[in-house]
Design a protein around this motif. Sequence first.
Motif, short mmCIF file in Angstrom:
data_model
loop_
_atom_site.label_atom_id
_atom_site.label_comp_id
_atom_site.label_asym_id
_atom_site.label_seq_id
_atom_site.Cartn_x
_atom_site.Cartn_y
_atom_site.Cartn_z
N ARG A 24 0.83 -1.21 0.00
CA ARG A 24 0.00 0.00 0.00
C ARG A 24 0.86 1.26 0.00
O ARG A 24 0.52 2.25 -0.65
CB ARG A 24 -0.94 0.00 1.20
CG ARG A 24 -2.12 -0.91 1.01
CD ARG A 24 -3.04 -0.85 2.19
NE ARG A 24 -4.24 -1.64 1.94
CZ ARG A 24 -5.08 -2.00 2.89
NH1 ARG A 24 -4.87 -1.64 4.14
NH2 ARG A 24 -6.14 -2.71 2.59
N LYS A 25 2.00 1.24 0.69
CA LYS A 25 2.90 2.39 0.68
C LYS A 25 3.47 2.61 -0.72
O LYS A 25 3.50 3.74 -1.22
CB LYS A 25 4.03 2.22 1.68
CG LYS A 25 4.96 3.42 1.73
CD LYS A 25 6.28 3.09 2.39
CE LYS A 25 7.24 4.24 2.36
NZ LYS A 25 7.53 4.77 1.05
N ARG A 28 0.78 4.02 -2.96
CA ARG A 28 0.55 5.44 -2.65
C ARG A 28 1.65 6.29 -3.28
O ARG A 28 1.38 7.35 -3.86
CB ARG A 28 0.49 5.62 -1.14
CG ARG A 28 0.15 7.01 -0.68
CD ARG A 28 -0.04 7.10 0.83
NE ARG A 28 1.03 6.47 1.62
CZ ARG A 28 0.89 5.36 2.34
NH1 ARG A 28 -0.26 4.72 2.41
NH2 ARG A 28 1.92 4.87 3.01
N ASP A 29 2.90 5.84 -3.17
CA ASP A 29 4.02 6.58 -3.77
C ASP A 29 3.88 6.66 -5.29
O ASP A 29 4.15 7.71 -5.88
CB ASP A 29 5.34 5.92 -3.39
CG ASP A 29 5.69 6.08 -1.92
OD1 ASP A 29 5.06 6.92 -1.22
OD2 ASP A 29 6.58 5.34 -1.45
N TYR A 31 1.14 6.58 -7.01
CA TYR A 31 0.06 7.51 -7.33
C TYR A 31 0.55 8.95 -7.25
O TYR A 31 0.24 9.76 -8.13
CB TYR A 31 -1.13 7.31 -6.38
CG TYR A 31 -2.27 8.23 -6.71
CD1 TYR A 31 -3.17 7.92 -7.72
CD2 TYR A 31 -2.44 9.44 -6.03
CE1 TYR A 31 -4.20 8.77 -8.05
CE2 TYR A 31 -3.48 10.30 -6.35
CZ TYR A 31 -4.35 9.96 -7.35
OH TYR A 31 -5.37 10.81 -7.69
N ARG A 32 1.34 9.24 -6.24
CA ARG A 32 1.88 10.60 -6.10
C ARG A 32 2.81 10.94 -7.25
O ARG A 32 2.78 12.06 -7.78
CB ARG A 32 2.61 10.74 -4.76
CG ARG A 32 1.66 10.78 -3.59
CD ARG A 32 2.39 10.90 -2.29
NE ARG A 32 1.45 10.89 -1.17
CZ ARG A 32 1.75 10.47 0.04
NH1 ARG A 32 2.95 10.02 0.31
NH2 ARG A 32 0.84 10.49 0.99
N TYR A 60 1.46 1.65 -10.61
CA TYR A 60 0.32 1.82 -9.72
C TYR A 60 -0.68 0.68 -9.91
O TYR A 60 -1.18 0.11 -8.94
CB TYR A 60 -0.35 3.17 -9.97
CG TYR A 60 -1.61 3.38 -9.17
CD1 TYR A 60 -1.54 3.73 -7.83
CD2 TYR A 60 -2.86 3.21 -9.74
CE1 TYR A 60 -2.69 3.92 -7.08
CE2 TYR A 60 -4.01 3.39 -9.01
CZ TYR A 60 -3.92 3.74 -7.68
OH TYR A 60 -5.06 3.91 -6.93
#
Length: 77
Positions: A24-25, A28-29, A31-32, A60
């Motif tokens: 999940r981390k 999230r990275d 996506y950013r 992603y």
Amino acid sequence: MDKTTPEIMKLSTFELLYLLKVIRKERRDMYRHMNSFYKAGEQESTDEFKEYERIAGQNYMYYTKKVFVVENSMVLS
């Protein structure tokens, strides 16, 4: 993270929870990164940012699929 689905299904609940946190981390990275490259591409008129955005988008999606596999492995165990 690079384990196959059958390998993931053999992990303990504790290992699955930790793996889920890590994936999940990473998702999230990604996506950013994808969002940052999109915004940079909007300001600049170069295709370089579009390519990075595409690669980050692929990563992603890969992590999204892995999250799904891990979550469903926890339900089945």
